[in-house]
Design a protein around this motif. Structure first.
Motif, short mmCIF file in Angstrom:
data_model
loop_
_atom_site.label_atom_id
_atom_site.label_comp_id
_atom_site.label_asym_id
_atom_site.label_seq_id
_atom_site.Cartn_x
_atom_site.Cartn_y
_atom_site.Cartn_z
N GLU A 2 0.88 -1.21 0.10
CA GLU A 2 0.01 0.09 0.03
C GLU A 2 0.94 1.33 -0.06
O GLU A 2 0.38 2.31 -0.36
N ILE A 3 2.00 1.11 0.51
CA ILE A 3 2.91 2.43 0.60
C ILE A 3 3.81 2.73 -0.93
O ILE A 3 4.26 3.54 -1.01
N TYR A 4 3.30 1.88 -1.87
CA TYR A 4 4.28 2.07 -2.95
C TYR A 4 3.15 2.60 -4.21
O TYR A 4 2.04 2.15 -4.02
N ARG A 5 3.62 3.27 -5.30
CA ARG A 5 2.87 3.56 -6.54
C ARG A 5 2.68 2.26 -7.44
O ARG A 5 3.77 1.46 -7.29
N ASP A 6 1.74 2.28 -8.20
CA ASP A 6 1.87 1.13 -9.06
C ASP A 6 2.78 1.19 -10.25
O ASP A 6 3.03 0.22 -10.75
N ASP A 7 3.15 2.36 -10.35
CA ASP A 7 4.27 2.28 -11.57
C ASP A 7 5.92 2.56 -10.81
O ASP A 7 6.67 2.99 -11.52
N ILE A 8 5.88 1.79 -9.67
CA ILE A 8 7.53 1.92 -9.06
C ILE A 8 8.25 1.27 -9.85
O ILE A 8 8.13 0.61 -10.29
N THR A 9 9.54 1.77 -9.73
CA THR A 9 10.73 1.37 -10.36
C THR A 9 11.60 0.85 -9.41
O THR A 9 12.03 1.54 -8.49
N PHE A 10 12.22 -0.53 -9.44
CA PHE A 10 13.24 -1.06 -8.93
C PHE A 10 14.59 -1.10 -9.40
O PHE A 10 14.56 -1.80 -10.79
N LYS A 11 15.52 -0.50 -8.87
CA LYS A 11 16.71 -0.66 -9.56
C LYS A 11 17.96 -1.29 -8.83
O LYS A 11 18.09 -1.09 -7.54
N ASP A 12 18.71 -2.20 -9.32
CA ASP A 12 20.07 -2.41 -8.71
C ASP A 12 21.38 -2.07 -9.73
O ASP A 12 20.85 -1.52 -10.64
N PRO A 13 22.55 -2.31 -9.48
CA PRO A 13 23.44 -1.98 -10.10
C PRO A 13 23.51 -2.59 -11.88
O PRO A 13 24.21 -2.07 -12.65
N LEU A 14 22.89 -3.54 -11.67
CA LEU A 14 22.68 -4.31 -13.31
C LEU A 14 21.53 -4.28 -14.02
O LEU A 14 21.28 -4.52 -15.21
N ASN A 15 20.45 -4.12 -13.14
CA ASN A 15 18.95 -3.99 -13.86
C ASN A 15 18.08 -3.04 -13.38
O ASN A 15 18.36 -2.55 -12.46
N THR A 16 17.22 -2.74 -14.04
CA THR A 16 16.00 -2.08 -13.67
C THR A 16 14.78 -2.54 -13.97
O THR A 16 14.50 -3.10 -15.36
N GLY A 55 6.93 -1.25 -12.44
CA GLY A 55 5.63 -1.95 -12.36
C GLY A 55 5.34 -2.62 -10.78
O GLY A 55 6.31 -3.06 -10.60
N ILE A 56 4.48 -2.50 -10.50
CA ILE A 56 4.24 -3.08 -8.98
C ILE A 56 4.07 -4.51 -9.31
O ILE A 56 4.51 -5.29 -8.19
N GLU A 57 3.82 -5.09 -10.22
CA GLU A 57 3.73 -6.48 -10.41
C GLU A 57 5.15 -7.07 -10.67
O GLU A 57 5.49 -8.13 -10.00
N LYS A 58 5.82 -6.19 -11.21
CA LYS A 58 7.52 -6.75 -11.27
C LYS A 58 7.74 -6.70 -9.87
O LYS A 58 8.67 -7.57 -9.40
N TYR A 59 7.79 -5.57 -9.18
CA TYR A 59 8.23 -5.40 -7.75
C TYR A 59 7.76 -6.44 -6.65
O TYR A 59 8.52 -7.08 -6.15
N LYS A 60 6.40 -7.03 -6.97
CA LYS A 60 5.90 -7.93 -6.12
C LYS A 60 6.72 -9.26 -6.60
O LYS A 60 7.10 -10.18 -5.56
N LEU A 61 7.08 -9.35 -7.98
CA LEU A 61 7.92 -10.81 -8.24
C LEU A 61 9.33 -10.72 -7.95
O LEU A 61 9.79 -11.60 -7.60
N VAL A 62 9.59 -9.53 -7.53
CA VAL A 62 11.26 -9.64 -7.03
C VAL A 62 11.21 -10.19 -5.80
O VAL A 62 12.17 -10.94 -5.32
N PHE A 63 10.29 -9.81 -4.83
CA PHE A 63 10.40 -10.22 -3.44
C PHE A 63 9.68 -11.91 -3.33
O PHE A 63 10.24 -12.51 -2.33
#
Length: 259
Positions: free
Chosen positions: A95-109, A112-120
């Motif tokens: 609930e604290i994240y936007r639907d278009d959230i971007t996740f970045k690490d040194p090699l990848n970006t 989207g919230i669905e991708k973010y959920k998939l990360v965890f």
């Protein structure tokens, strides 16, 4: 005598001279009616008053927006403190994240919230497969600016394979918030590693970083990828492969098991 005068009749106060008595006359009733009628009528408000009201309304709206920002900011900090230490045991509160959230690490970006959920989800799933024990600890939480939350964390794991020693490394998660107090970017960087010297793990994604003392600022550089492998690099690769599969459909029973 003063308290008697108001009760006296007006005719008693007039002089005995008839000429003066004819000059002093009571006001006609029509004048009183006209005055009372005018006092009931209210003129329209001037333009300046209406403009001040609109300005104050705009200020109230901005103040309400600022209040919402601080409420959501406090909720974000509290939720991150509660969620992150248990990311390998249960799912996050999104609930604290936007639907278009971007996740970045040194090699990848990833966006989207669905991708973010998939990360965890991938962290929980592959972490249980590759490690006998894995944990995530928060070392520090602070705000370098009003719209950013920084969290310094430590990841520890004991691989399932007997020839690999347990290891741990630190990193920084940077969370950027919009004007409504919602997180729209999560960036992971600033890695530092601590492996036993007698059992140094094989080259992995973790070894692609030049280790330096832990600090809040990104001070580590990435080098070329080594072909060798370890539980840590397999862990990283498994997460990336999971995220790269756009058409991947995760079974609901698997989600229930890893949530």
């Amino acid at each position: 005598m003063a308290y008697i005068l108001p009760n006296l009749s007006p005719t008693l106060l007039l002089p005995k001279d008839n000429k003066l008595s004819t000059i002093i006359l009571p006001l006609p009733s029509v004048s009183f009616f006209a005055v009372s009628t005018q006092t009931k009528l209210e003129p329209p408000p001037p333009r300046g008053v209406a403009q001040v009201n609109r300005t104050s309304g705009s200020q109230d709206k901005k103040e309400d927006q600022r209040n919402d920002f601080y409420v959501n900011l406090g909720l974000a900090v509290r939720t991150l403190r509660e969620d992150l230490p248990s990311i390998f045991a249960k799912d996050l509160n999104y609930e604290i994240y936007r639907d278009d959230i971007t996740f970045k690490d040194p090699l990848n970006t990833f966006t989207g919230i669905e991708k973010y959920k998939l990360v965890f989800w991938a962290l929980r799933f592959h972490g249980r497969i590759l490690f006998r024990d894995i944990s995530f600890d928060i070392l520090r939480v602070w705000q370098p600016s009003e719209n950013m939350i920084l969290i310094r964390w430590n990841l520890r794991g004991i691989p399932r394979v007997p020839w690999e020693a347990k290891g741990e490394f630190q990193g920084t998660s940077r969370y950027k918030l919009d004007r409504n107090g919602k997180i729209y970017e999560h960036k992971v960087d600033n890695f530092a590693f601590n492996f036993p010297q007698q059992l140094k793990p094989a080259a992995s994604v973790l070894d692609l970083v030049t280790a330096c003392p832990a600090s809040p600022n990104p001070t580590f550089l990435w080098g070329p990828v080594d072909a060798q492998s370890s539980s840590w690099v397999e862990f990283y690769r498994a997460i990336i492969v999971t995220l790269d599969r756009e058409s991947l459909v995760i079974p609901q029973d698997c989600l229930a098991t890893c949530s």
